[in-house]
Design an enzyme around this catalytic site. Structure first.
Site, short mmCIF file in Angstrom:
data_model
loop_
_atom_site.label_atom_id
_atom_site.label_comp_id
_atom_site.label_asym_id
_atom_site.label_seq_id
_atom_site.Cartn_x
_atom_site.Cartn_y
_atom_site.Cartn_z
N LEU A 41 0.82 -1.22 0.00
CA LEU A 41 0.00 0.00 0.00
C LEU A 41 0.85 1.26 0.00
CD1 LEU A 41 -2.84 -0.94 2.53
CD2 LEU A 41 -3.00 -0.79 0.04
N GLY A 44 7.12 4.47 3.83
CA GLY A 44 7.59 5.72 4.40
C GLY A 44 9.02 5.55 4.90
N GLY A 45 9.51 6.58 5.59
CA GLY A 45 10.88 6.55 6.07
C GLY A 45 11.10 5.57 7.20
N PHE A 46 10.02 5.05 7.78
CA PHE A 46 10.17 4.20 8.95
C PHE A 46 9.54 2.83 8.79
CE2 PHE A 46 12.03 4.85 12.99
CZ PHE A 46 11.42 3.99 13.89
N THR A 49 3.78 -0.57 4.42
CA THR A 49 2.41 -0.99 4.70
C THR A 49 1.93 -1.93 3.60
OG1 THR A 49 1.98 1.15 5.75
CG2 THR A 49 0.07 -0.20 5.18
N LYS A 66 1.39 -3.19 9.04
CA LYS A 66 2.44 -2.16 9.01
C LYS A 66 3.72 -2.76 9.56
CE LYS A 66 -0.81 1.65 9.73
NZ LYS A 66 -0.65 2.27 8.41
N ASP A 164 1.08 13.24 12.76
CA ASP A 164 1.21 13.23 11.30
C ASP A 164 -0.15 13.37 10.61
OD1 ASP A 164 2.65 13.23 8.96
OD2 ASP A 164 2.87 11.06 8.83
#
Length: 363
Positions: A41, A44-46, A49, A66, A164
């Protein structure tokens, strides 16, 4: 059949090579003997998903996995990250009882990586909706805020800062049109804080949030409840204008977004949005309750203005002195009454009637 853009296809190939779940996408192999991984999906930087199915439950319901990847070579920091992950995951589990927050279904860790399994909400992000249908009206954005502010109040009451909030993290549910807030930054931030690896010690990496939507105190790693209010205000401006925060000019003195010339809204609503996105914490709304009160009051302003400006019709023949009530002392009122009686009854009434009349008026 899902069709991906070249960018998404390249992302899929990259993730497939790097992660176990990426390699399992589209295969019949089950992750943890229950999850069928369908597709990616986002990334991101961390973490990454994935969309998945729980193959052991009736109907094989969809879910979201996640995968959080706080890379660290230190056993001590990994243990610390594990403890924080469990604590934050439990907090997310408690929040999931709210209809506008995805329910946490499971959480676990393995090989230095952490996983959250959450309810899948079928719908589109507000970012995609604006790209597809255009910017929103003032009435629609007010309604959006009326629906989201109680969610913020609920989070903050439970001592959680989302960190966020942005159009990409707000879904409009396909089934009932409710707004759903996804992708909490709290877990990511706690994991980052726990890692002692040098790559997580600098601000640019440790910072959880999105440029433009996060206020200055969040860049200093000191987010407060009002940080979420700032991000929600910037999101509302995006819905009104169709522009992200980095596309606007900024006031050189205050650093605030110069957005008002981009769209026509009522003065009262403009003041509310401007106070939501104040750079200074002292000038910004502190709580979701404060914003809701301001929005509710703004709805009554036209009625209040009508009440304040309503005046009795003017008689052009009436002087200013005649408009004011005239005070007449009791003694003078008695004297006037006596003269009126005398003029009317001088020739017809005896003297004792005059005495009785004076007594009545005096009393």
């Amino acid at each position: 059949m899902h069709r991906f853009s070249p960018k998404i296809t390249k992302l899929h190939e990259s993730v497939s090579q790097q992660t176990q779940l990426g390699q399992m996408c589209g295969s019949k192999e089950l992750f943890r003997d229950r999850y069928e991984i369908i597709r990616i999906l986002g990334r991101g930087g961390f973490g990454i998903t994935f969309l998945a199915r729980n193959a052991l439950l009736p109907g094989k319901p969809l879910c979201v996995i996640k995968q959080l990847c706080p890379k660290t070579s230190s056993t001590k920091s990994l243990q610390k990250a594990s403890e924080r992950f469990e604590k934050e995951a439990k907090t997310l589990g408690q929040l999931g009882s709210h209809s506008q927050i995805p329910m946490l279904l499971d959480y676990f860790e393995g090989n230095g990586e952490f996983y959250l399994v959450q309810e899948y909400v079928r719908g589109s992000t507000l970012a995609r909706e604006v790209r597809r249908t255009g910017r929103k009206s003032e009435a629609a954005v007010k309604q959006f805020l009326q629906e989201l502010l109680p969610v913020l109040k609920y989070l903050h009451k439970n001592h959680v800062i989302h960190r966020d909030i942005k159009p990409q993290n707000l879904l409009r549910c396909e089934d009932d049109q409710r707004f759903v807030l996804i992708d909490f930054g709290a877990v990511k931030e706690k994991l980052a804080e726990a890692c002692e690896n040098s790559s997580y010690k600098n601000v640019s990496t440790n910072f959880i949030g999105t440029m433009g939507f996060a206020p200055p105190e969040q860049f200093s790693l000191r987010p407060v409840y009002a940080s979420d209010i700032y991000a929600l205000g910037v999101t509302a401006i995006y819905l009104l204008t169709g522009k992200g925060p980095l596309e606007f000019e900024h006031d050189r003195n205050t650093g605030e977004i110069c957005w008002q010339k981009e769209v026509n809204v009522s003065q009262g609503f403009a003041q509310i949005l401007s106070k939501m996105v104040k750079v200074s914490l002292e000038e910004r709304f502190k709580t979701a309750d404060e914003v809701m009160r301001a929005l509710n009051l703004q709805g009554y302003i036209p009625t209040l203005n009508n009440c304040l400006t309503t005046q009795p019709p003017k008689n052009p023949n009436q002087t200013q002195r005649e408009k004011l009530p005239i005070y007449i002392p009791p003694v003078k009122r008695t004297a006037i009454a006596i003269r009126e009686w005398q003029a009317k009854f001088r020739s017809t009434k005896p003297q004792e009637d005059l005495h009785n009349y004076i007594t009545q008026v005096s009393n």
